[in-house]
Design a protein around this motif. Structure first.
Motif, PDB file in Angstrom:
ATOM      1  N   SER A 198      46.085 -53.539   1.549  1.00  0.00           N
ATOM      2  CA  SER A 198      46.204 -52.246   2.411  1.00  0.00           C
ATOM      3  C   SER A 198      45.373 -52.510   3.800  1.00  0.00           C
ATOM      4  CB  SER A 198      45.426 -51.125   1.519  1.00  0.00           C
ATOM      5  OG  SER A 198      43.997 -51.452   1.455  1.00  0.00           O
ATOM      6  N   PRO A 199      45.596 -51.679   4.584  1.00  0.00           N
ATOM      7  CA  PRO A 199      44.921 -51.534   5.658  1.00  0.00           C
ATOM      8  C   PRO A 199      43.296 -51.577   5.802  1.00  0.00           C
ATOM      9  CG  PRO A 199      46.694 -50.154   6.116  1.00  0.00           C
ATOM     10  CD  PRO A 199      46.860 -50.631   4.760  1.00  0.00           C
ATOM     11  N   ALA A 200      43.102 -50.895   4.852  1.00  0.00           N
ATOM     12  CA  ALA A 200      41.540 -50.460   4.543  1.00  0.00           C
ATOM     13  C   ALA A 200      40.802 -51.871   3.952  1.00  0.00           C
ATOM     14  CB  ALA A 200      41.411 -49.650   3.470  1.00  0.00           C
ATOM     15  N   GLU A 201      41.398 -52.537   3.084  1.00  0.00           N
ATOM     16  CA  GLU A 201      41.078 -53.854   2.439  1.00  0.00           C
ATOM     17  C   GLU A 201      40.932 -54.921   3.633  1.00  0.00           C
ATOM     18  OE1 GLU A 201      42.096 -54.194  -1.977  1.00  0.00           O
ATOM     19  OE2 GLU A 201      43.562 -53.082  -0.846  1.00  0.00           O
ATOM     20  N   ALA A 202      42.156 -54.862   4.509  1.00  0.00           N
ATOM     21  CA  ALA A 202      42.148 -55.974   5.611  1.00  0.00           C
ATOM     22  C   ALA A 202      40.970 -55.408   6.539  1.00  0.00           C
ATOM     23  CB  ALA A 202      43.376 -55.673   6.261  1.00  0.00           C
ATOM     24  N   ASP A 203      40.654 -54.431   7.100  1.00  0.00           N
ATOM     25  CA  ASP A 203      39.577 -54.008   8.010  1.00  0.00           C
ATOM     26  C   ASP A 203      38.237 -54.159   7.338  1.00  0.00           C
ATOM     27  OD1 ASP A 203      41.679 -53.187   9.967  1.00  0.00           O
ATOM     28  OD2 ASP A 203      41.191 -50.899   9.622  1.00  0.00           O
ATOM     29  N   MET A 204      38.016 -54.076   6.305  1.00  0.00           N
ATOM     30  CA  MET A 204      36.785 -54.422   5.643  1.00  0.00           C
ATOM     31  C   MET A 204      36.460 -56.067   5.455  1.00  0.00           C
ATOM     32  SD  MET A 204      35.614 -51.517   5.345  1.00  0.00           S
ATOM     33  CE  MET A 204      33.982 -52.331   4.810  1.00  0.00           C
ATOM     34  N   ALA A 205      37.525 -56.810   4.951  1.00  0.00           N
ATOM     35  CA  ALA A 205      37.618 -58.129   5.185  1.00  0.00           C
ATOM     36  C   ALA A 205      37.266 -58.910   6.616  1.00  0.00           C
ATOM     37  CB  ALA A 205      38.740 -58.692   4.659  1.00  0.00           C
ATOM     38  N   LEU A 206      37.704 -58.134   7.476  1.00  0.00           N
ATOM     39  CA  LEU A 206      37.394 -58.583   8.886  1.00  0.00           C
ATOM     40  C   LEU A 206      35.996 -58.225   9.406  1.00  0.00           C
ATOM     41  CD1 LEU A 206      40.927 -57.425  10.424  1.00  0.00           C
ATOM     42  CD2 LEU A 206      39.834 -59.920  10.315  1.00  0.00           C
ATOM     43  N   ILE A 207      35.408 -57.226   9.005  1.00  0.00           N
ATOM     44  CA  ILE A 207      34.276 -56.610   9.258  1.00  0.00           C
ATOM     45  C   ILE A 207      33.391 -57.523   8.521  1.00  0.00           C
ATOM     46  CG2 ILE A 207      32.773 -54.690   9.346  1.00  0.00           C
ATOM     47  CD1 ILE A 207      35.208 -53.099  10.078  1.00  0.00           C
ATOM     48  N   TYR A 208      33.279 -57.599   7.213  1.00  0.00           N
ATOM     49  CA  TYR A 208      32.355 -58.412   6.355  1.00  0.00           C
ATOM     50  C   TYR A 208      32.460 -59.700   6.412  1.00  0.00           C
ATOM     51  CZ  TYR A 208      31.059 -53.955   4.075  1.00  0.00           C
ATOM     52  OH  TYR A 208      30.491 -52.824   3.944  1.00  0.00           O
ATOM     53  N   GLY A 209      33.808 -60.170   6.690  1.00  0.00           N
ATOM     54  CA  GLY A 209      33.779 -61.738   6.896  1.00  0.00           C
ATOM     55  C   GLY A 209      33.609 -62.431   8.104  1.00  0.00           C
ATOM     56  N   LEU A 210      34.246 -61.457   9.085  1.00  0.00           N
ATOM     57  CA  LEU A 210      34.241 -62.134  10.426  1.00  0.00           C
ATOM     58  C   LEU A 210      33.094 -61.616  11.380  1.00  0.00           C
ATOM     59  CD1 LEU A 210      37.879 -62.989  11.095  1.00  0.00           C
ATOM     60  CD2 LEU A 210      35.895 -64.524  10.314  1.00  0.00           C
ATOM     61  N   GLY A 211      32.649 -60.340  10.977  1.00  0.00           N
ATOM     62  CA  GLY A 211      31.887 -59.803  11.991  1.00  0.00           C
ATOM     63  C   GLY A 211      32.628 -58.767  12.956  1.00  0.00           C
ATOM     64  N   LEU A 259      31.022 -60.628   2.208  1.00  0.00           N
ATOM     65  CA  LEU A 259      32.380 -60.683   1.678  1.00  0.00           C
ATOM     66  C   LEU A 259      32.488 -61.968   0.717  1.00  0.00           C
ATOM     67  CD1 LEU A 259      35.272 -59.774   1.709  1.00  0.00           C
ATOM     68  CD2 LEU A 259      35.809 -61.371   3.500  1.00  0.00           C
ATOM     69  N   VAL A 260      33.277 -61.741  -0.372  1.00  0.00           N
ATOM     70  CA  VAL A 260      33.866 -62.791  -1.156  1.00  0.00           C
ATOM     71  C   VAL A 260      35.277 -62.498  -1.237  1.00  0.00           C
ATOM     72  CG1 VAL A 260      33.723 -63.915  -3.437  1.00  0.00           C
ATOM     73  CG2 VAL A 260      31.836 -63.193  -2.486  1.00  0.00           C
ATOM     74  N   GLU A 261      36.300 -63.498  -0.823  1.00  0.00           N
ATOM     75  CA  GLU A 261      37.487 -63.389  -0.817  1.00  0.00           C
ATOM     76  C   GLU A 261      37.870 -63.896  -2.497  1.00  0.00           C
ATOM     77  OE1 GLU A 261      40.542 -63.987   2.586  1.00  0.00           O
ATOM     78  OE2 GLU A 261      39.180 -65.672   2.569  1.00  0.00           O
ATOM     79  N   VAL A 262      38.563 -63.141  -3.314  1.00  0.00           N
ATOM     80  CA  VAL A 262      39.088 -63.673  -4.527  1.00  0.00           C
ATOM     81  C   VAL A 262      40.548 -63.712  -4.340  1.00  0.00           C
ATOM     82  CG1 VAL A 262      39.040 -63.069  -6.787  1.00  0.00           C
ATOM     83  CG2 VAL A 262      37.090 -62.275  -5.530  1.00  0.00           C
ATOM     84  N   ILE A 263      41.038 -65.026  -4.587  1.00  0.00           N
ATOM     85  CA  ILE A 263      42.286 -65.368  -4.320  1.00  0.00           C
ATOM     86  C   ILE A 263      43.065 -65.557  -5.581  1.00  0.00           C
ATOM     87  CG2 ILE A 263      43.790 -66.886  -3.003  1.00  0.00           C
ATOM     88  CD1 ILE A 263      40.332 -67.180  -2.135  1.00  0.00           C
ATOM     89  N   ARG A 264      44.180 -64.766  -5.758  1.00  0.00           N
ATOM     90  CA  ARG A 264      45.192 -64.680  -6.673  1.00  0.00           C
ATOM     91  C   ARG A 264      46.162 -66.152  -6.604  1.00  0.00           C
ATOM     92  NH1 ARG A 264      46.613 -61.097 -10.514  1.00  0.00           N
ATOM     93  NH2 ARG A 264      45.682 -59.371  -9.555  1.00  0.00           N
ATOM     94  N   GLY A 265      46.156 -67.009  -7.562  1.00  0.00           N
ATOM     95  CA  GLY A 265      47.194 -67.938  -7.425  1.00  0.00           C
ATOM     96  C   GLY A 265      48.603 -67.532  -8.152  1.00  0.00           C
ATOM     97  N   GLU A 266      49.561 -68.487  -8.064  1.00  0.00           N
ATOM     98  CA  GLU A 266      50.616 -67.912  -8.583  1.00  0.00           C
ATOM     99  C   GLU A 266      50.705 -67.708  -9.949  1.00  0.00           C
ATOM    100  OE1 GLU A 266      55.230 -70.134  -9.103  1.00  0.00           O
ATOM    101  OE2 GLU A 266      53.761 -71.211  -8.100  1.00  0.00           O
ATOM    102  N   HIS A 267      49.724 -68.309 -10.846  1.00  0.00           N
ATOM    103  CA  HIS A 267      49.808 -68.175 -12.316  1.00  0.00           C
ATOM    104  C   HIS A 267      48.310 -67.634 -12.586  1.00  0.00           C
ATOM    105  CE1 HIS A 267      53.412 -70.723 -12.739  1.00  0.00           C
ATOM    106  NE2 HIS A 267      52.798 -71.577 -11.943  1.00  0.00           N
ATOM    107  N   THR A 268      47.619 -67.195 -11.680  1.00  0.00           N
ATOM    108  CA  THR A 268      46.307 -66.401 -12.167  1.00  0.00           C
ATOM    109  C   THR A 268      46.434 -65.149 -12.940  1.00  0.00           C
ATOM    110  OG1 THR A 268      45.278 -67.280 -10.079  1.00  0.00           O
ATOM    111  CG2 THR A 268      44.114 -65.530 -11.248  1.00  0.00           C
ATOM    112  N   SER A 269      45.802 -64.934 -13.968  1.00  0.00           N
ATOM    113  CA  SER A 269      45.804 -63.895 -14.910  1.00  0.00           C
ATOM    114  C   SER A 269      45.168 -62.755 -14.182  1.00  0.00           C
ATOM    115  CB  SER A 269      45.356 -64.320 -16.290  1.00  0.00           C
ATOM    116  OG  SER A 269      43.939 -64.220 -16.260  1.00  0.00           O
ATOM    117  N   ASP A 270      45.582 -61.496 -14.496  1.00  0.00           N
ATOM    118  CA  ASP A 270      44.580 -60.510 -14.267  1.00  0.00           C
ATOM    119  C   ASP A 270      43.141 -60.270 -14.803  1.00  0.00           C
ATOM    120  OD1 ASP A 270      46.660 -59.351 -12.794  1.00  0.00           O
ATOM    121  OD2 ASP A 270      47.277 -57.954 -14.439  1.00  0.00           O
ATOM    122  N   ASP A 271      42.884 -61.072 -16.053  1.00  0.00           N
ATOM    123  CA  ASP A 271      41.628 -61.070 -16.712  1.00  0.00           C
ATOM    124  C   ASP A 271      40.760 -61.992 -15.923  1.00  0.00           C
ATOM    125  OD1 ASP A 271      42.304 -59.264 -18.667  1.00  0.00           O
ATOM    126  OD2 ASP A 271      42.977 -60.970 -20.245  1.00  0.00           O
TER     127      ASP A 271
END
Length: 712
Positions: free
Chosen positions: A648-661, A458-470
């Motif tokens: 989404s629930p799908a992304e949450a579940d994948m983050a938990l599995i790939y990031g925490l086992g 897993l890599v979490e990509v975190i969008r800040g308040e001013h982060t652009s889509d690009d």
């Protein structure tokens, strides 16, 4: 033309040989419902055509058949037993009819022949492949087993032991191995594959191909003694590796054993019955759901990459274990990496980390000496900011201190090009806070890797308040290019993964404060719930100093729920410098074995410290331990979805599995909630509501339970 369908065609050549060619719309062939129906019609047409001397089964794609269409699985699993049995019976009759055609048949395999694709080629008399051929039966990875004759034909072709190894592990196998074992009758150059298939059909004697069929349709040739030894050994190995939470591998072994003395048609009925049993398990539904969630997450990454600037050169600021791991991972995937730090000792540590990882791969024959040298040459250590010129992306990975990070980020922005994206590998500090030190916060986001970098997907990509889509798209594309699964989350303390992990740790703290035993908690959370390691061991891996700091960040970010009163177990061990694996003493003592692997033993010092602070240990029911550990995490996961921290629930579940086992057989928190039912979960949480705010159910979740709603 003998037959033309949507997914395949059958033509008759001048030499009397027919060709059945799979060519579905789209980039790959799948053995979905439409493909089975057209295959059935094609077999009927072949049966009615006279003077055919042989059949070539081919693919117009670069891969033969990649397997079934897994998007159809959950609907199939929901069918009544009788309807599911009818569907399986019809599919098997198609392959039986192919196997029983009154002329020899040869499959020509390029690329993947997996699952139903493998079962398809098993129904032909002979199989030829080129060097790209990869053959396997991966169904157990989805919590099921082969259902189109794989447990019947493969053991009769390769022998029971080899077939059980193939099926229970779910691995695919290269062409040379398949040739050695006999699933392929030859491996030839791609340009000569078709001619080789025609020649084999023309040279095949009557008894040769009919003998092949008798082998696959007759009982296994095992004596009682051989069978007893073979199946007993397989069961022991599978039980040890798969454990009680994954029923498919042992069911496959039992199926092969039960059908060993049967002919094809009787054996297929055993397979059918046991396949249906597996589709009713929660593990199968969870693992299929996990596959579909993974597909969703990867499709989002591909979409982002289409509009993103490719990262060809990147820099990593901070050359510790994490920085060295990030730089090495980039270089392994062909992205040249500059690694900057403020002293040569730190740079050497980063290069040592990269060298250690590469030497491990060299020892396992994953890479050769030339590849090792190339990767190391693509990592350039430096003490100068001047080396950051021309970078597409810079990843800051210095110490987890907001003041230091802000200073480094501000200095970096002055040295990079105007289009360079800057990302922080912070694990807890809000991105929008760090962005205040930058002139162009739109070119800044979080890029949170997990340790060890080369193993954690897993890599979490975190969008800040001013982060652009690009900016988000470029970082997502870079993470995917590095072989990782990127999931975009919105900003908050701890982001998603650590925000939901620390309530789990706080539940552990409270259990210890109430007298629970360290080893008992770990044992229950590992063996009963299914985590790869219990909370005490996980904290030792994370490091008590890191956990102590992160717990403070979370308490400041969410004081109403995560502010802890008094000294917690983490506080106590941190103050006594019991830091975990990094200094050999934490909740456990850690020592290296002869192979260099860390092994844990009880730590009397930690136990005495906890007893001195919290009193003698008490025994807790397993269900209470699970509830007290999991309810805080689950509640925080639900809050993150409600607050749009995770999409989404799908992304949450994948983050938990790939990031925490998180246990894959449970499919993630939201799949688990759907499985046990929200009313049961509410009863569990409400029973422990007196333990504090972390155990309080959100109004939305209670509303969902009242209306029998689900997350999937």
């Amino acid at each position: 033309m003998i037959y033309q369908g949507e997914t395949l065609s059958v033509t008759l050549m001048d030499n009397g040989i027919a060709e059945l060619c799979f060519n579905a719309p789209g980039s790959v062939n799948k053995l979905d419902g439409a493909a089975l129906l057209t295959l059935e019609a094609a077999i009927t047409a072949l049966e009615k055509t006279e003077s055919i001397k042989g059949l070539l089964v081919t693919s117009a794609k670069d891969a033969f058949i990649v397997g079934a269409d897994i998007t159809e699985f959950l609907d199939k699993f929901a069918l009544p037993d009788s309807e599911l049995a009818s569907w399986l019976g019809r599919a098997n009759s198609i392959f039986n009819r192919m196997e029983d055609l009154p002329f020899p048949t040869v499959s020509l395999v390029r690329g993947y022949a997996l699952g139903g694709g493998c079962e398809c080629i098993l129904a032909t008399d002979f199989r030829l492949g080129d060097a790209s051929a990869r053959i396997g039966l991966p169904e157990t990875k989805l919590g099921i087993m082969p259902g189109f004759g794989g447990t019947v034909r493969l053991p009769r072709l390769l022998g029971a032991d080899t077939a059980m190894e193939w099926i229970t592990t779910g691995r695919d196998h290269k062409a040379d191995e398949c040739l050695k074992l006999g699933i392929l009758d030859g491996v030839v150059d791609t340009t000569k594959l078709r001619d080789a298939g025609i020649k084999l059909l023309q040279d095949t004697g009557l008894h040769h191909w009919q003998g092949r069929r008798r082998q696959k349709t007759s009982p296994l040739t095992l004596s009682k003694t051989e069978a007893a030894m073979s199946f007993a050994t397989a069961k022991g190995m599978v039980a040890a590796k798969a454990g009680p939470h994954y029923p498919a591998p042992i069911m496959a072994v039992n199926t092969i054993e039960a059908a060993a003395g049967m002919s094809r048609d009787a054996a297929l009925l055993v397979e059918q019955e046991n396949f249906i049993t597996l589709t009713r398990t929660t593990a199968a539904r969870a693992l299929v759901g996990l596959f579909l969630n993974d597909k969703l997450v990867k499709s989002k990454a591909k979409k982002a990459a289409k509009s993103a600037t490719a990262t060809e050169r990147m820099a990593v600021l901070g050359a510790g274990i994490m920085g060295g791991g990030i730089a090495c991972q980039a270089a392994v995937k062909g992205i040249s990496a500059v690694m900057k730090d403020i002293n040569n000792e730190a740079l050497q540590l980063g290069m040592d980390e990269a060298g250690k990882r590469l030497n491990q791969q060299l020892e396992r024959n994953k890479i050769d000496g030339k590849q090792l040298a190339r990767v190391l040459s693509d990592i350039r250590p430096t003490l100068s900011y001047d080396e950051l010129s021309g970078m597409d992306l810079v990843v800051e990975a210095v110490v987890e201190n907001p003041g230091i990070k802000a200073k480094v980020l501000a200095e970096t922005e002055q040295k990079v090009d105007e289009n360079t994206v800057i990302a922080s590998n912070t694990s807890t500090i809000p991105i929008s806070e760090l962005a205040k030190s930058l002139t162009h916060p739109e070119r800044f986001c979080g890029m949170h890797f997990f340790n060890p970098v080369h193993l954690m997907p897993l890599v979490e990509v975190i969008r800040g308040e001013h982060t652009s889509d690009d900016t988000i798209n470029q970082v997502v594309a870079c993470a995917a290019a590095m072989g990782k699964t990127p999931i975009v989350v919105n900003d908050c303390p701890g982001f998603f993964v650590n925000r939901v992990l620390f309530p789990y740790f706080f539940g552990f703290n409270r259990l210890l404060a109430d007298g629970a035993d360290i080893a008992e908690i770990d044992k229950i959370m590992e063996r009963r719930f299914g985590w790869p390691m219990g909370p005490a061991q996980l904290l030792d891996v994370v490091g008590m100093d890191t956990a102590h700091h992160a717990a403070d960040v979370m308490a400041q970010g969410f004081p109403d729920r995560m502010q802890q009163s008094g000294s917690t177990a983490i506080d106590l061990l941190f103050k006594q410098k019991l830091l975990g694996q990094k200094n050999g003493h934490g909740f456990y003592c850690w020592q290296q074995d002869k192979k260099g692997r860390l092994q844990k033993t009880d730590n009397p010092q930690a136990q005495a410290l906890l007893q001195q602070s919290f009193g003698q240990t008490n025994s807790f029911e397993a269900d209470d331990i699970i509830a007290r550990m999991m309810v805080p995490m689950v509640n925080e996961v639900v809050r993150c979805l409600e607050e749009n921290i995770i999409a989404s629930p799908a992304e949450a579940d994948m983050a938990l599995i790939y990031g925490l086992g998180f246990p894959p057989f449970r499919g993630g928190v939201f799949r688990w909630l759907d499985t046990i039912g929200l009313n049961e979960y509410l009863a569990m949480a409400d029973h422990h509501a007196g333990l504090g705010p972390l155990y309080q159910i959100s109004d939305r979740l209670r509303h969902m339970a009242q209306h029998n709603q689900t997350f999937y």
